[in-house]
Design a protein around this motif. Structure first.
Motif, PDB file in Angstrom:
ATOM      1  N   TYR A 151      11.547   5.790   3.899  1.00  0.00           N
ATOM      2  CA  TYR A 151      10.245   5.513   4.759  1.00  0.00           C
ATOM      3  C   TYR A 151       9.145   5.958   3.857  1.00  0.00           C
ATOM      4  O   TYR A 151       8.215   4.837   3.652  1.00  0.00           O
ATOM      5  CB  TYR A 151      10.157   6.256   6.021  1.00  0.00           C
ATOM      6  CG  TYR A 151       8.863   6.109   6.893  1.00  0.00           C
ATOM      7  CD1 TYR A 151       8.402   4.803   7.245  1.00  0.00           C
ATOM      8  CD2 TYR A 151       7.961   7.102   6.451  1.00  0.00           C
ATOM      9  CE1 TYR A 151       7.178   4.538   7.910  1.00  0.00           C
ATOM     10  CE2 TYR A 151       6.364   6.934   7.430  1.00  0.00           C
ATOM     11  CZ  TYR A 151       6.112   5.740   7.795  1.00  0.00           C
ATOM     12  OH  TYR A 151       5.023   5.359   8.400  1.00  0.00           O
ATOM     13  N   ASN A 152       8.962   7.079   3.518  1.00  0.00           N
ATOM     14  CA  ASN A 152       8.173   7.437   2.424  1.00  0.00           C
ATOM     15  C   ASN A 152       7.870   6.762   1.068  1.00  0.00           C
ATOM     16  O   ASN A 152       6.735   6.367   0.893  1.00  0.00           O
ATOM     17  CB  ASN A 152       8.037   9.020   2.213  1.00  0.00           C
ATOM     18  CG  ASN A 152       7.742   9.863   3.403  1.00  0.00           C
ATOM     19  OD1 ASN A 152       6.920   9.561   4.340  1.00  0.00           O
ATOM     20  ND2 ASN A 152       8.223  10.973   3.615  1.00  0.00           N
ATOM     21  N   LYS A 155       6.444   3.314   1.834  1.00  0.00           N
ATOM     22  CA  LYS A 155       4.951   3.468   2.265  1.00  0.00           C
ATOM     23  C   LYS A 155       4.302   3.568   1.079  1.00  0.00           C
ATOM     24  O   LYS A 155       3.286   3.013   0.774  1.00  0.00           O
ATOM     25  CB  LYS A 155       4.884   4.629   3.382  1.00  0.00           C
ATOM     26  CG  LYS A 155       3.399   4.892   3.623  1.00  0.00           C
ATOM     27  CD  LYS A 155       3.172   5.917   4.738  1.00  0.00           C
ATOM     28  CE  LYS A 155       1.817   6.490   5.054  1.00  0.00           C
ATOM     29  NZ  LYS A 155       1.606   7.464   5.869  1.00  0.00           N
ATOM     30  N   ARG A 158       4.130   0.106  -0.708  1.00  0.00           N
ATOM     31  CA  ARG A 158       3.094  -0.697   0.067  1.00  0.00           C
ATOM     32  C   ARG A 158       1.938  -0.283  -0.313  1.00  0.00           C
ATOM     33  O   ARG A 158       1.006  -1.220  -0.696  1.00  0.00           O
ATOM     34  CB  ARG A 158       3.157  -0.850   1.355  1.00  0.00           C
ATOM     35  CG  ARG A 158       4.493  -1.547   1.973  1.00  0.00           C
ATOM     36  CD  ARG A 158       4.409  -1.834   3.262  1.00  0.00           C
ATOM     37  NE  ARG A 158       5.598  -2.578   3.915  1.00  0.00           N
ATOM     38  CZ  ARG A 158       6.575  -2.165   4.691  1.00  0.00           C
ATOM     39  NH1 ARG A 158       6.566  -0.852   5.158  1.00  0.00           N
ATOM     40  NH2 ARG A 158       7.373  -3.009   5.124  1.00  0.00           N
ATOM     41  N   GLU A 159       1.349   0.760  -0.297  1.00  0.00           N
ATOM     42  CA  GLU A 159       0.057   1.255  -0.715  1.00  0.00           C
ATOM     43  C   GLU A 159      -0.195   0.972  -2.108  1.00  0.00           C
ATOM     44  O   GLU A 159      -1.505   0.574  -2.367  1.00  0.00           O
ATOM     45  CB  GLU A 159      -0.211   2.814  -0.453  1.00  0.00           C
ATOM     46  CG  GLU A 159      -0.051   3.212   0.939  1.00  0.00           C
ATOM     47  CD  GLU A 159       0.123   4.614   1.430  1.00  0.00           C
ATOM     48  OE1 GLU A 159       0.153   5.435   0.502  1.00  0.00           O
ATOM     49  OE2 GLU A 159      -0.123   5.051   2.645  1.00  0.00           O
TER      50      GLU A 159
END
Length: 173
Positions: A151-152, A155, A158-159
């Motif tokens: 998950y991290n 994320k 994506r950022e």
């Protein structure tokens, strides 16, 4: 004179053998030039690349253990016959389940905040840890850490991509 010719022939044979071995270790890169999930160049990331050979004869080439985890999570009906990983130092493919893995350390990972590197030789893994930190692990530990980080890491990716896209749009103005 004969000795020079013999030495020259032996040197040429050695070079050709080495080139053939290199070509064979890079065969997977020719078949899977980039990772289908992130688009990363697998030759550039030879030290972290992975290859899954499935029982049905298909294969998947990834840039990292992160993208291998994505594929394994989506391919429930396909049984892996072999999972190979690039040796961090030598960049040749080795059996991921027999490799000595290092999790963490100060070297940035590929597609992850927590690096996961594989080594064929335990001494190489231990030397890496002495220089860069991290902890010695096996393949199951590395996969578990990959899924826990998913998950991290997703994320973070994506950022980074959104920031890069924004920068490219600003450059075009």
């Amino acid at each position: 004179m004969k000795r020079r010719i013999l030495c020259g022939l032996l040197a040429a044979l050695f070079l050709l053998t080495g080139m053939a071995a290199y070509a064979d270790t890079q065969k997977d890169v020719q078949e899977h030039k980039s990772c289908k999930y992130c688009g990363m160049d697998r030759e550039k990331f030879a030290h972290s690349r992975m290859l899954i050979e499935y029982g049905d004869g298909s294969s998947f080439g990834a840039c990292s253990i992160h993208c291998v985890a994505l594929d394994l999570a989506q391919a429930f009906d396909k049984q892996p016959k072999a999972i190979l990983v690039g040796d961090y130092n030598k960049k040749n493919l080795i059996d991921a389940e027999k490799a000595y893995w290092v999790i963490g350390g100060k070297k940035p990972g590929v597609m992850t905040k927590t690096a996961k590197w594989a080594f064929a030789d335990k001494k190489d893994a231990e030397d890496f840890i002495k220089e860069n930190g991290g902890k010695l692990a096996n393949f199951d530990d590395a996969m578990k850490a990959t899924y826990e980080d998913m998950y991290n890491d997703t994320k973070m990716i994506r950022e980074k991509r959104a920031k890069m896209k924004h920068m490219h749009q600003e450059e075009k103005k």
